[in-house]
Design a protein around this motif. Structure first.
Motif, PDB file in Angstrom:
ATOM      1  N   MET A   1       0.864  -1.100   0.069  1.00  0.00           N
ATOM      2  CA  MET A   1       0.258  -0.094  -0.077  1.00  0.00           C
ATOM      3  C   MET A   1       0.959   1.171   0.087  1.00  0.00           C
ATOM      4  SD  MET A   1      -3.073   1.056   2.627  1.00  0.00           S
ATOM      5  CE  MET A   1      -3.875  -0.507   2.373  1.00  0.00           C
ATOM      6  N   GLN A   2       0.642   2.202  -0.796  1.00  0.00           N
ATOM      7  CA  GLN A   2       1.248   3.336  -1.014  1.00  0.00           C
ATOM      8  C   GLN A   2       0.678   4.413  -0.426  1.00  0.00           C
ATOM      9  OE1 GLN A   2       4.359   4.009  -2.413  1.00  0.00           O
ATOM     10  NE2 GLN A   2       4.513   1.795  -2.974  1.00  0.00           N
ATOM     11  N   LEU A   3       1.155   5.157   0.576  1.00  0.00           N
ATOM     12  CA  LEU A   3       0.411   6.505   1.088  1.00  0.00           C
ATOM     13  C   LEU A   3       1.362   7.588   0.822  1.00  0.00           C
ATOM     14  CD1 LEU A   3      -0.549   4.916   4.831  1.00  0.00           C
ATOM     15  CD2 LEU A   3      -1.999   5.166   2.470  1.00  0.00           C
ATOM     16  N   LEU A   4       0.691   8.800   0.778  1.00  0.00           N
ATOM     17  CA  LEU A   4       1.528  10.012   0.499  1.00  0.00           C
ATOM     18  C   LEU A   4       1.069  10.958   1.690  1.00  0.00           C
ATOM     19  CD1 LEU A   4       3.155  11.698  -1.481  1.00  0.00           C
ATOM     20  CD2 LEU A   4       1.169  12.826  -2.416  1.00  0.00           C
ATOM     21  N   ALA A   5       2.333  11.369   2.332  1.00  0.00           N
ATOM     22  CA  ALA A   5       2.074  12.372   3.274  1.00  0.00           C
ATOM     23  C   ALA A   5       2.410  14.006   2.971  1.00  0.00           C
ATOM     24  CB  ALA A   5       3.220  11.761   4.688  1.00  0.00           C
ATOM     25  N   LEU A   6       1.481  14.759   3.476  1.00  0.00           N
ATOM     26  CA  LEU A   6       1.430  16.039   3.095  1.00  0.00           C
ATOM     27  C   LEU A   6       1.681  16.950   4.220  1.00  0.00           C
ATOM     28  CD1 LEU A   6      -1.441  16.066   0.513  1.00  0.00           C
ATOM     29  CD2 LEU A   6       1.041  16.006  -0.166  1.00  0.00           C
ATOM     30  N   SER A   7       2.613  17.633   4.552  1.00  0.00           N
ATOM     31  CA  SER A   7       2.896  18.591   5.566  1.00  0.00           C
ATOM     32  C   SER A   7       2.408  19.865   5.288  1.00  0.00           C
ATOM     33  CB  SER A   7       4.450  18.484   5.958  1.00  0.00           C
ATOM     34  OG  SER A   7       4.465  19.715   6.926  1.00  0.00           O
ATOM     35  N   GLY A   8       1.700  20.491   6.012  1.00  0.00           N
ATOM     36  CA  GLY A   8       1.108  21.950   5.640  1.00  0.00           C
ATOM     37  C   GLY A   8       2.235  23.201   6.006  1.00  0.00           C
ATOM     38  N   SER A   9       3.397  22.509   6.309  1.00  0.00           N
ATOM     39  CA  SER A   9       4.296  23.559   6.918  1.00  0.00           C
ATOM     40  C   SER A   9       5.648  23.565   6.045  1.00  0.00           C
ATOM     41  CB  SER A   9       4.899  23.414   8.061  1.00  0.00           C
ATOM     42  OG  SER A   9       5.843  24.176   8.746  1.00  0.00           O
ATOM     43  N   LEU A  10       6.262  24.802   5.583  1.00  0.00           N
ATOM     44  CA  LEU A  10       7.286  24.872   4.984  1.00  0.00           C
ATOM     45  C   LEU A  10       8.647  24.664   5.802  1.00  0.00           C
ATOM     46  CD1 LEU A  10       6.455  27.503   2.200  1.00  0.00           C
ATOM     47  CD2 LEU A  10       6.791  25.050   1.846  1.00  0.00           C
ATOM     48  N   ARG A  11       8.371  24.888   7.154  1.00  0.00           N
ATOM     49  CA  ARG A  11       9.660  25.032   8.103  1.00  0.00           C
ATOM     50  C   ARG A  11      10.427  23.693   7.837  1.00  0.00           C
ATOM     51  NH1 ARG A  11       8.276  25.037  13.618  1.00  0.00           N
ATOM     52  NH2 ARG A  11      10.617  25.825  14.014  1.00  0.00           N
ATOM     53  N   ALA A  12      11.713  23.885   8.037  1.00  0.00           N
ATOM     54  CA  ALA A  12      12.666  22.788   8.020  1.00  0.00           C
ATOM     55  C   ALA A  12      12.658  21.972   9.226  1.00  0.00           C
ATOM     56  CB  ALA A  12      14.204  23.403   7.803  1.00  0.00           C
ATOM     57  N   ALA A  13      12.452  22.728  10.460  1.00  0.00           N
ATOM     58  CA  ALA A  13      12.111  21.795  11.513  1.00  0.00           C
ATOM     59  C   ALA A  13      10.546  21.694  11.996  1.00  0.00           C
ATOM     60  CB  ALA A  13      12.770  22.371  12.674  1.00  0.00           C
ATOM     61  N   SER A  14       9.733  21.488  11.144  1.00  0.00           N
ATOM     62  CA  SER A  14       8.325  21.371  11.310  1.00  0.00           C
ATOM     63  C   SER A  14       7.979  20.354  12.222  1.00  0.00           C
ATOM     64  CB  SER A  14       7.605  21.481   9.858  1.00  0.00           C
ATOM     65  OG  SER A  14       6.100  20.869   9.960  1.00  0.00           O
ATOM     66  N   SER A  15       6.930  20.367  13.129  1.00  0.00           N
ATOM     67  CA  SER A  15       6.739  19.221  13.878  1.00  0.00           C
ATOM     68  C   SER A  15       5.552  18.519  13.065  1.00  0.00           C
ATOM     69  CB  SER A  15       6.002  19.784  15.364  1.00  0.00           C
ATOM     70  OG  SER A  15       4.878  20.884  15.010  1.00  0.00           O
ATOM     71  N   ASN A  16       4.817  19.096  12.088  1.00  0.00           N
ATOM     72  CA  ASN A  16       4.093  18.291  11.254  1.00  0.00           C
ATOM     73  C   ASN A  16       4.654  17.311  10.594  1.00  0.00           C
ATOM     74  OD1 ASN A  16       1.299  19.884  11.693  1.00  0.00           O
ATOM     75  ND2 ASN A  16       2.677  21.480  11.675  1.00  0.00           N
ATOM     76  N   ALA A  17       5.887  17.887   9.783  1.00  0.00           N
ATOM     77  CA  ALA A  17       6.640  16.926   9.034  1.00  0.00           C
ATOM     78  C   ALA A  17       7.295  15.961   9.845  1.00  0.00           C
ATOM     79  CB  ALA A  17       7.779  17.805   8.178  1.00  0.00           C
ATOM     80  N   ILE A  18       7.734  16.111  11.081  1.00  0.00           N
ATOM     81  CA  ILE A  18       8.299  15.200  12.095  1.00  0.00           C
ATOM     82  C   ILE A  18       7.283  14.111  12.206  1.00  0.00           C
ATOM     83  CG2 ILE A  18       9.138  14.999  14.332  1.00  0.00           C
ATOM     84  CD1 ILE A  18      10.737  17.600  13.840  1.00  0.00           C
ATOM     85  N   LEU A  19       6.193  14.571  12.660  1.00  0.00           N
ATOM     86  CA  LEU A  19       5.031  13.833  12.879  1.00  0.00           C
ATOM     87  C   LEU A  19       4.823  12.685  11.833  1.00  0.00           C
ATOM     88  CD1 LEU A  19       2.928  12.987  14.968  1.00  0.00           C
ATOM     89  CD2 LEU A  19       1.306  14.683  13.899  1.00  0.00           C
ATOM     90  N   LEU A  20       4.883  13.390  10.532  1.00  0.00           N
ATOM     91  CA  LEU A  20       4.621  12.212   9.185  1.00  0.00           C
ATOM     92  C   LEU A  20       5.739  11.591   9.165  1.00  0.00           C
ATOM     93  CD1 LEU A  20       3.246  15.168   6.851  1.00  0.00           C
ATOM     94  CD2 LEU A  20       1.713  13.203   7.910  1.00  0.00           C
ATOM     95  N   GLN A  21       6.826  12.011   9.651  1.00  0.00           N
ATOM     96  CA  GLN A  21       8.193  10.931   9.198  1.00  0.00           C
ATOM     97  C   GLN A  21       8.111  10.065  10.411  1.00  0.00           C
ATOM     98  OE1 GLN A  21      11.168  14.220   9.576  1.00  0.00           O
ATOM     99  NE2 GLN A  21      11.055  14.668   7.350  1.00  0.00           N
ATOM    100  N   ALA A  22       7.675  10.297  11.503  1.00  0.00           N
ATOM    101  CA  ALA A  22       7.616   9.103  12.555  1.00  0.00           C
ATOM    102  C   ALA A  22       6.373   8.131  12.304  1.00  0.00           C
ATOM    103  CB  ALA A  22       6.977   9.871  13.899  1.00  0.00           C
ATOM    104  N   CYS A  23       5.363   8.785  11.471  1.00  0.00           N
ATOM    105  CA  CYS A  23       4.519   7.765  10.861  1.00  0.00           C
ATOM    106  C   CYS A  23       5.146   6.714  10.165  1.00  0.00           C
ATOM    107  CB  CYS A  23       3.333   8.385  10.153  1.00  0.00           C
ATOM    108  SG  CYS A  23       2.006   9.041  11.130  1.00  0.00           S
ATOM    109  N   ARG A  24       5.955   7.355   9.317  1.00  0.00           N
ATOM    110  CA  ARG A  24       6.601   6.409   8.364  1.00  0.00           C
ATOM    111  C   ARG A  24       7.420   5.443   8.846  1.00  0.00           C
ATOM    112  NH1 ARG A  24      10.042   9.672   3.845  1.00  0.00           N
ATOM    113  NH2 ARG A  24      11.090  10.400   5.965  1.00  0.00           N
ATOM    114  N   ARG A  25       8.009   5.654   9.913  1.00  0.00           N
ATOM    115  CA  ARG A  25       8.779   4.733  10.854  1.00  0.00           C
ATOM    116  C   ARG A  25       7.973   3.577  11.650  1.00  0.00           C
ATOM    117  NH1 ARG A  25      14.009   5.659  12.828  1.00  0.00           N
ATOM    118  NH2 ARG A  25      14.978   7.517  12.180  1.00  0.00           N
ATOM    119  N   LEU A  26       6.761   4.132  11.740  1.00  0.00           N
ATOM    120  CA  LEU A  26       5.788   2.987  12.485  1.00  0.00           C
ATOM    121  C   LEU A  26       4.822   2.740  11.562  1.00  0.00           C
ATOM    122  CD1 LEU A  26       4.917   5.455  15.605  1.00  0.00           C
ATOM    123  CD2 LEU A  26       6.515   3.414  15.784  1.00  0.00           C
TER     124      LEU A  26
END
Length: 181
Positions: A1-26
């Motif tokens: 299954m392929q999922l695409l993660a979209l972060s609504g933030s452009l910040r390099a250290a975005s907590s939203n992107a970090i949350l999505l990256q953690a999902c990728r790990r889990l």
């Protein structure tokens, strides 16, 4: 299954992107999560370009079409959706593959309730299939955690894992329904 993660933030250290990256790990076995990183490169939405899409917009739409579902984590700016993320969504309005797309909403801050409400309104208007049993809110704001720390945090990891499991199950049901109408 392929999922695409979209972060609504452009910040390099975005907590939203970090949350999505953690999902990728889990993510469960056989589930791949790809993070879309070109939001800041998208041109301003212009419906006059609909007949000759800029290549980056065509690529975004292609990635959306290929994804079995979308994970969206979006911050709140001035009690709403950040302009850059709304621009991304605007480019998807005329897409024929976005309607009915399963969406898991993640929220990195309980304070971001106005943006979540606005995002739900926009996504419902665009005919996304919001999977409420997969939606989660965690408190990452001001915790200065990286994706590895988020994925290792017992409380957050349980929420993310349960949300992902509910999302995958909903997608499978959606695929069965659309395959056997």
């Amino acid at each position: 299954m392929q999922l695409l993660a979209l972060s609504g933030s452009l910040r390099a250290a975005s907590s939203n992107a970090i949350l999505l990256q953690a999902c990728r790990r889990l993510a469960p076995d056989n589930v791949q999560i790809m993070l879309y990183t070109d939001m800041g490169l998208l041109p301003h939405f212009n419906p006059d370009l609909e007949n000759q899409l800029p290549p980056i917009v065509a690529d975004l739409r292609s990635r959306i079409a290929q994804a079995d579902g979308l994970l969206i984590s979006c911050p709140e700016y001035a009690r709403g959706i950040p302009g850059s993320f709304k621009n991304l969504l605007d480019w998807l309005v005329a897409s024929t593959t976005f309607p009915g797309k399963p969406v898991m909403l993640l929220n990195a801050s309980p304070r971001a309730c106005a943006a979540q409400a606005a995002l739900r309104l926009v996504l419902n208007t665009m005919s996304a299939q919001l999977i409420d049993e997969a939606a989660i809110t965690v408190q990452l704001l001001a915790k200065n955690m990286d994706e590895q720390q988020v994925a290792a945090d017992t409380e957050i990891a349980v929420q993310l894992t349960q949300g992902l499991q509910a999302f995958v199950l909903a997608i499978r049901k959606h695929q069965e329904t659309t395959a056997n109408p």
